[in-house]
Design a protein around this motif. Structure first.
Motif, mmCIF file in Angstrom:
data_model
loop_
_atom_site.group_PDB
_atom_site.id
_atom_site.type_symbol
_atom_site.label_atom_id
_atom_site.label_comp_id
_atom_site.label_asym_id
_atom_site.label_seq_id
_atom_site.Cartn_x
_atom_site.Cartn_y
_atom_site.Cartn_z
ATOM 1 N N LYS A 93 1.945 12.673 2.449
ATOM 2 C CA LYS A 93 1.775 13.961 1.754
ATOM 3 C C LYS A 93 2.501 15.085 2.503
ATOM 4 O O LYS A 93 3.176 15.907 1.883
ATOM 5 C CB LYS A 93 0.288 14.293 1.617
ATOM 6 N N ARG A 94 2.366 15.116 3.835
ATOM 7 C CA ARG A 94 3.032 16.154 4.639
ATOM 8 C C ARG A 94 4.543 16.063 4.501
ATOM 9 O O ARG A 94 5.224 17.079 4.344
ATOM 10 C CB ARG A 94 2.655 16.020 6.114
ATOM 11 N N SER A 95 5.075 14.850 4.544
ATOM 12 C CA SER A 95 6.523 14.667 4.431
ATOM 13 C C SER A 95 7.022 15.118 3.064
ATOM 14 O O SER A 95 8.081 15.752 2.955
ATOM 15 C CB SER A 95 6.904 13.211 4.667
ATOM 16 N N MET A 96 6.285 14.789 2.022
ATOM 17 C CA MET A 96 6.687 15.218 0.680
ATOM 18 C C MET A 96 6.671 16.742 0.570
ATOM 19 O O MET A 96 7.601 17.332 0.009
ATOM 20 C CB MET A 96 5.774 14.586 -0.374
ATOM 21 N N THR A 97 5.661 17.371 1.152
ATOM 22 C CA THR A 97 5.579 18.828 1.144
ATOM 23 C C THR A 97 6.723 19.431 1.953
ATOM 24 O O THR A 97 7.380 20.377 1.512
ATOM 25 C CB THR A 97 4.221 19.297 1.717
ATOM 26 N N GLN A 98 6.986 18.864 3.132
ATOM 27 C CA GLN A 98 8.063 19.353 4.003
ATOM 28 C C GLN A 98 9.410 19.294 3.297
ATOM 29 O O GLN A 98 10.236 20.189 3.460
ATOM 30 C CB GLN A 98 8.097 18.508 5.274
ATOM 31 N N LEU A 99 9.634 18.265 2.484
ATOM 32 C CA LEU A 99 10.893 18.119 1.768
ATOM 33 C C LEU A 99 10.902 18.855 0.431
ATOM 34 O O LEU A 99 11.914 18.859 -0.273
ATOM 35 C CB LEU A 99 11.195 16.634 1.538
ATOM 36 N N GLY A 100 9.776 19.436 0.069
ATOM 37 C CA GLY A 100 9.699 20.158 -1.198
ATOM 38 C C GLY A 100 9.683 19.240 -2.410
ATOM 39 O O GLY A 100 10.078 19.651 -3.500
ATOM 40 N N LEU A 101 9.220 18.002 -2.221
ATOM 41 C CA LEU A 101 9.179 17.050 -3.337
ATOM 42 C C LEU A 101 7.984 17.356 -4.233
ATOM 43 O O LEU A 101 6.894 17.630 -3.756
ATOM 44 C CB LEU A 101 9.091 15.615 -2.812
ATOM 45 N N ARG A 102 8.231 17.276 -5.517
ATOM 46 C CA ARG A 102 7.177 17.568 -6.495
ATOM 47 C C ARG A 102 6.712 16.319 -7.228
ATOM 48 O O ARG A 102 6.015 16.406 -8.226
ATOM 49 C CB ARG A 102 7.682 18.596 -7.489
ATOM 50 N N ASN A 103 7.105 15.172 -6.727
ATOM 51 C CA ASN A 103 6.703 13.923 -7.382
ATOM 52 C C ASN A 103 5.191 13.792 -7.398
ATOM 53 O O ASN A 103 4.531 14.113 -6.411
ATOM 54 C CB ASN A 103 7.259 12.707 -6.630
ATOM 55 N N PRO A 104 4.656 13.272 -8.505
ATOM 56 C CA PRO A 104 3.238 12.923 -8.475
ATOM 57 C C PRO A 104 3.014 11.835 -7.420
ATOM 58 O O PRO A 104 3.836 10.925 -7.285
ATOM 59 C CB PRO A 104 2.979 12.375 -9.879
ATOM 60 N N LEU A 105 1.929 11.948 -6.669
ATOM 61 C CA LEU A 105 1.569 10.955 -5.661
ATOM 62 C C LEU A 105 0.210 10.392 -6.037
ATOM 63 O O LEU A 105 -0.761 11.138 -6.178
ATOM 64 C CB LEU A 105 1.515 11.596 -4.267
ATOM 65 N N VAL A 106 0.170 9.077 -6.230
ATOM 66 C CA VAL A 106 -1.060 8.389 -6.578
ATOM 67 C C VAL A 106 -1.318 7.358 -5.486
ATOM 68 O O VAL A 106 -0.385 6.710 -5.017
ATOM 69 C CB VAL A 106 -0.930 7.699 -7.961
ATOM 70 N N ARG A 107 -2.591 7.202 -5.119
ATOM 71 C CA ARG A 107 -2.922 6.276 -4.033
ATOM 72 C C ARG A 107 -4.001 5.286 -4.452
ATOM 73 O O ARG A 107 -4.971 5.644 -5.105
ATOM 74 C CB ARG A 107 -3.428 7.055 -2.825
ATOM 75 N N ALA A 108 -3.795 4.046 -4.027
ATOM 76 C CA ALA A 108 -4.835 3.009 -4.088
ATOM 77 C C ALA A 108 -5.034 2.528 -2.662
ATOM 78 O O ALA A 108 -4.090 2.501 -1.868
ATOM 79 C CB ALA A 108 -4.409 1.859 -4.988
ATOM 80 N N ARG A 109 -6.252 2.110 -2.327
ATOM 81 C CA ARG A 109 -6.563 1.702 -0.949
ATOM 82 C C ARG A 109 -6.432 0.203 -0.719
ATOM 83 O O ARG A 109 -6.541 -0.259 0.410
ATOM 84 C CB ARG A 109 -7.952 2.190 -0.572
ATOM 85 N N ASP A 110 -6.213 -0.567 -1.783
ATOM 86 C CA ASP A 110 -5.986 -2.014 -1.635
ATOM 87 C C ASP A 110 -5.405 -2.546 -2.938
ATOM 88 O O ASP A 110 -5.293 -1.817 -3.925
ATOM 89 C CB ASP A 110 -7.276 -2.754 -1.256
ATOM 90 N N GLY A 111 -5.032 -3.810 -2.920
ATOM 91 C CA GLY A 111 -4.392 -4.418 -4.076
ATOM 92 C C GLY A 111 -5.265 -4.477 -5.315
ATOM 93 O O GLY A 111 -4.770 -4.297 -6.434
ATOM 94 N N LEU A 112 -6.563 -4.720 -5.140
ATOM 95 C CA LEU A 112 -7.458 -4.766 -6.301
ATOM 96 C C LEU A 112 -7.539 -3.409 -6.998
ATOM 97 O O LEU A 112 -7.458 -3.331 -8.234
ATOM 98 C CB LEU A 112 -8.865 -5.224 -5.886
ATOM 99 N N GLU A 113 -7.689 -2.352 -6.211
ATOM 100 C CA GLU A 113 -7.729 -1.012 -6.788
ATOM 101 C C GLU A 113 -6.397 -0.690 -7.470
ATOM 102 O O GLU A 113 -6.364 -0.103 -8.555
ATOM 103 C CB GLU A 113 -8.052 0.028 -5.719
ATOM 104 N N ALA A 114 -5.294 -1.101 -6.859
ATOM 105 C CA ALA A 114 -3.974 -0.847 -7.432
ATOM 106 C C ALA A 114 -3.802 -1.557 -8.775
ATOM 107 O O ALA A 114 -3.296 -0.965 -9.739
ATOM 108 C CB ALA A 114 -2.880 -1.288 -6.459
ATOM 109 N N LEU A 115 -4.207 -2.829 -8.846
ATOM 110 C CA LEU A 115 -4.112 -3.560 -10.115
ATOM 111 C C LEU A 115 -4.941 -2.884 -11.191
ATOM 112 O O LEU A 115 -4.499 -2.743 -12.341
ATOM 113 C CB LEU A 115 -4.568 -5.011 -9.940
ATOM 114 N N ASP A 116 -6.150 -2.457 -10.838
ATOM 115 C CA ASP A 116 -7.003 -1.765 -11.787
ATOM 116 C C ASP A 116 -6.342 -0.479 -12.280
ATOM 117 O O ASP A 116 -6.358 -0.179 -13.475
ATOM 118 C CB ASP A 116 -8.364 -1.470 -11.141
ATOM 119 N N MET A 117 -5.754 0.264 -11.368
ATOM 120 C CA MET A 117 -5.098 1.523 -11.738
ATOM 121 C C MET A 117 -3.902 1.268 -12.652
ATOM 122 O O MET A 117 -3.693 2.009 -13.621
ATOM 123 C CB MET A 117 -4.681 2.286 -10.483
#
Length: 142
Positions: A25-49
């Motif tokens: 998040k800090r790096s994206m802010t430092q570079l001025g990136l406006r991309n949406p950032l979505v996070r999952a904490r493991d593969g199961l959560e990611a598949l569900d998302m």
């Protein structure tokens, strides 16, 4: 791909480490990136998302390998066997420099394998690389 088109690409970070998430998040802010950032904490959560469309396409996946419940390699097996997600662009972003992990990841058609400790300037170099990548590569789900 224009900068505006790159800004519309969702960064889907699959990583259980809160410190790394904050660094991203800090790096994206430092570079001025406006991309949406979505996070999952493991593969199961990611598949569900993904299955419940909580990740807006187009997206790039940044995938850690060492996670609880479902690790990164298990996640890769699932999405590569799924017609809907089989062409997802995945970059492995992990602490593991083990050759076995690299071979396993590339056998699941990852776009790149990045060892976290080898990143100079933290994740800033990673996002510089991703911007360059997206400036010349057409993503399959745009």
């Amino acid at each position: 791909m224009t900068q505006q088109a790159y800004d519309n690409i969702t960064i889907f970070l699959i990583d259980d480490d809160d410190v790394d998430f904050m660094a991203v998040k800090r790096s994206m802010t430092q570079l001025g990136l406006r991309n949406p950032l979505v996070r999952a904490r493991d593969g199961l959560e990611a598949l569900d998302m993904l299955n419940n469309q909580h990740v807006q396409a187009p997206y790039l996946i940044l995938l850690d390998l060492n996670m609880p419940r479902m690790n990164g390699l298990e996640f890769l097996e699932h999405i590569r066997d799924d017609d809907e997600f089989s062409m997802a662009v995945v970059f492995v972003l992990t602490t593991s420099a083990a050759d076995d992990d690299k071979f396993a990841a590339y056998s699941h058609h990852v776009a790149g394998y990045i060892v976290k400790n080898s990143l100079r300037n933290g994740f800033v170099n990673l996002f510089d690389m991703l911007q360059q990548y997206c400036s010349v590569v057409e993503l399959p789900y745009q």
